[in-house]
Motif scaffolding. Structure first.
Motif, PDB file in Angstrom:
ATOM      1  N   VAL A   1     -14.467   1.068  -3.546  1.00  0.00           N
ATOM      2  CA  VAL A   1     -14.565   0.874  -2.098  1.00  0.00           C
ATOM      3  C   VAL A   1     -16.056   0.771  -1.788  1.00  0.00           C
ATOM      4  O   VAL A   1     -16.825   1.656  -2.119  1.00  0.00           O
ATOM      5  CB  VAL A   1     -13.940   2.068  -1.354  1.00  0.00           C
ATOM      6  N   PRO A   2     -16.469  -0.336  -1.159  1.00  0.00           N
ATOM      7  CA  PRO A   2     -17.888  -0.477  -0.842  1.00  0.00           C
ATOM      8  C   PRO A   2     -18.292   0.569   0.196  1.00  0.00           C
ATOM      9  O   PRO A   2     -17.488   0.951   1.053  1.00  0.00           O
ATOM     10  CB  PRO A   2     -18.001  -1.886  -0.261  1.00  0.00           C
ATOM     11  N   PRO A   3     -19.508   1.060   0.114  1.00  0.00           N
ATOM     12  CA  PRO A   3     -19.963   2.043   1.095  1.00  0.00           C
ATOM     13  C   PRO A   3     -20.019   1.428   2.481  1.00  0.00           C
ATOM     14  O   PRO A   3     -20.296   0.243   2.643  1.00  0.00           O
ATOM     15  CB  PRO A   3     -21.352   2.441   0.612  1.00  0.00           C
ATOM     16  N   SER A   4     -19.707   2.237   3.466  1.00  0.00           N
ATOM     17  CA  SER A   4     -19.723   1.729   4.839  1.00  0.00           C
ATOM     18  C   SER A   4     -21.163   1.588   5.308  1.00  0.00           C
ATOM     19  O   SER A   4     -22.043   2.324   4.923  1.00  0.00           O
ATOM     20  CB  SER A   4     -18.960   2.670   5.760  1.00  0.00           C
ATOM     21  N   ARG A   5     -21.362   0.607   6.168  1.00  0.00           N
ATOM     22  CA  ARG A   5     -22.695   0.370   6.733  1.00  0.00           C
ATOM     23  C   ARG A   5     -22.753   0.965   8.126  1.00  0.00           C
ATOM     24  O   ARG A   5     -21.776   0.911   8.866  1.00  0.00           O
ATOM     25  CB  ARG A   5     -22.973  -1.108   6.830  1.00  0.00           C
ATOM     26  N   PRO A   6     -23.905   1.525   8.499  1.00  0.00           N
ATOM     27  CA  PRO A   6     -24.031   2.049   9.862  1.00  0.00           C
ATOM     28  C   PRO A   6     -23.978   0.896  10.876  1.00  0.00           C
ATOM     29  O   PRO A   6     -24.373  -0.223  10.589  1.00  0.00           O
ATOM     30  CB  PRO A   6     -25.387   2.725   9.878  1.00  0.00           C
ATOM     31  N   ALA A   7     -23.460   1.202  12.029  1.00  0.00           N
ATOM     32  CA  ALA A   7     -23.363   0.196  13.100  1.00  0.00           C
ATOM     33  C   ALA A   7     -24.763  -0.197  13.557  1.00  0.00           C
ATOM     34  O   ALA A   7     -25.661   0.618  13.674  1.00  0.00           O
ATOM     35  CB  ALA A   7     -22.559   0.734  14.264  1.00  0.00           C
TER      36      ALA A   7
END
Length: 71
Positions: free
Chosen positions: A64-70
């Motif tokens: 699962v790719p790491p989430s990016r901050p908004a």
């Protein structure tokens, strides 16, 4: 100027005792300690759950790719 001396802490302690009373302070300290223990145990449980999920993902071969901050 930016540091606290012993006098500052003594005055602060005196004000706190005057505001809350000497009987209420131990009760407040106990509930603060309980809250800290609960927070620590919940954080450890969340970390263990996340680690377990990461190990399961590695075993499956899926990532699962790491989430990016908004932005």
């Amino acid at each position: 100027m930016g540091t606290f001396s012993a006098w500052h802490l003594a005055i602060l302690l005196g004000v706190v005792v005057l505001l809350f009373g000497s009987k209420k302070l131990p009760e407040m300290a106990r509930s603060l300690g309980k809250s800290a223990r609960i927070l620590k145990s919940e954080a450890a449980a969340m970390k263990a759950e996340r680690d377990k999920a990461d190990e399961a993902d590695k075993a499956d071969g899926t990532t699962v790719p790491p989430s990016r901050p908004a932005s």
